[in-house]
Design an enzyme around this catalytic site. Structure first.
Site, PDB file in Angstrom:
ATOM      1  CE  LYS A  75      -0.290   8.085  -6.962  1.00  0.00           C
ATOM      2  NZ  LYS A  75       0.284   8.472  -5.891  1.00  0.00           N
ATOM      3  CG  ASP A 100       1.403   8.746  -2.540  1.00  0.00           C
ATOM      4  OD1 ASP A 100       0.427   8.419  -2.901  1.00  0.00           O
ATOM      5  OD2 ASP A 100       2.316   8.020  -1.828  1.00  0.00           O
ATOM      6  CG  ASP A 102      -2.140   5.336   1.992  1.00  0.00           C
ATOM      7  OD1 ASP A 102      -2.574   6.166   2.938  1.00  0.00           O
ATOM      8  OD2 ASP A 102      -2.702   4.832   1.278  1.00  0.00           O
ATOM      9  CG  ASN A 126      -2.309   4.593  -7.739  1.00  0.00           C
ATOM     10  OD1 ASN A 126      -2.866   5.756  -8.144  1.00  0.00           O
ATOM     11  ND2 ASN A 126      -1.108   4.029  -7.874  1.00  0.00           N
ATOM     12  CD  GLN A 127      -6.534   5.261  -1.319  1.00  0.00           C
ATOM     13  OE1 GLN A 127      -7.015   4.313  -0.313  1.00  0.00           O
ATOM     14  NE2 GLN A 127      -5.431   5.861  -1.040  1.00  0.00           N
TER      15      GLN A 127
END
Length: 168
Positions: free
Chosen positions: A109, A9, A11, A52-53
Site C-alpha cells: 500500500k 489494516d 497495525d 504492509n509488513q
C-alpha cells in the site's frame, strides 16, 4: 454472487501500532477491536486484513514469524466470537531490506494489489465493501481498488464501525 467485505489494516486498526509487531507480546488490541470484528461477522461481512509488513524485508522477523503471529491472532480473536476470513500481507519494501524482498511491487500500500487479489480470490463486491485504515496510504490503496475507504483516527473500533455502517 459477490459479497461485501470490510478490509482492515492491522497495525493501528486491530492492534496498537508498536512498530514491527511480530510476537504475541507485541499485540495490544485497539479498544474493542475484537468486538468490532465479531459485530462485522454477525452482519455477514467478510473481514479481510490487508497489511504492509516491511519488517520482513528489513530482516526484523520472518514470514514464518508473521504466520505464527497471525495464527495466534486468529485463535485469540476466536475467544471473542470474532473471525478474520483472510489475511493478505506485503513483505516487500522498495528501498530497504534484503533480497528477495527489497523490490518495487504492486502489493505494498498505497498500491492496490492486496485488495485486488482479495477481491478476485474471495469474490468480493468492491462497491459494497469498505476499507478501514489509519494511514492515507490505506485510503489510496482502497480508492485504486474501487473500494470506499474510511480513515480510523484511533479510539474505539466498535464505535467507529457501528457509526460508519449504521449511519453510512
Amino acid at each position: 454472487m459477490s459479497r461485501p467485505a470490510i478490509f482492515l489494516d492491522r497495525d493501528g486498526v486491530i492492534n496498537e501500532d508498536v512498530g514491527y509487531a511480530w510476537r504475541q507480546a507485541d499485540i495490544r488490541w485497539v479498544r474493542n477491536a475484537p468486538e468490532a470484528i465479531a459485530w462485522l461477522n454477525r452482519r455477514g461481512y467478510l473481514v479481510v486484513v490487508v497489511t504492509n509488513q516491511s519488517g520482513i524485508a528489513r530482516g526484523y522477523y520472518s514470514e514464518r514469524d508473521f504466520d505464527v503471529l497471525t495464527g495466534w491472532m486468529h485463535a485469540a480473536l476466536g475467544q471473542y466470537g470474532a473471525r478474520i476470513d483472510a489475511v493478505y500481507h506485503c513483505p516487500h519494501h522498495p528501498t530497504a531490506g534484503q533480497p528477495p524482498y527489497n523490490v518495487v511491487c504492486n502489493c505494498r500500500k498505497p498500491k492496490p494489489g492486496l485488495l485486488v487479489k482479495a477481491i478476485g480470490d474471495l469474490g468480493i463486491d468492491p462497491a459494497r465493501s469498505l476499507m478501514i485504515g489509519d494511514k492515507l496510504t490505506d485510503m489510496e490503496a482502497a480508492a485504486a481498488a474501487g473500494v470506499p475507504g474510511l480513515l480510523f483516527p484511533g479510539g474505539d473500533l466498535l464505535e467507529f464501525v457501528r457509526d460508519a455502517l449504521d449511519n453510512g
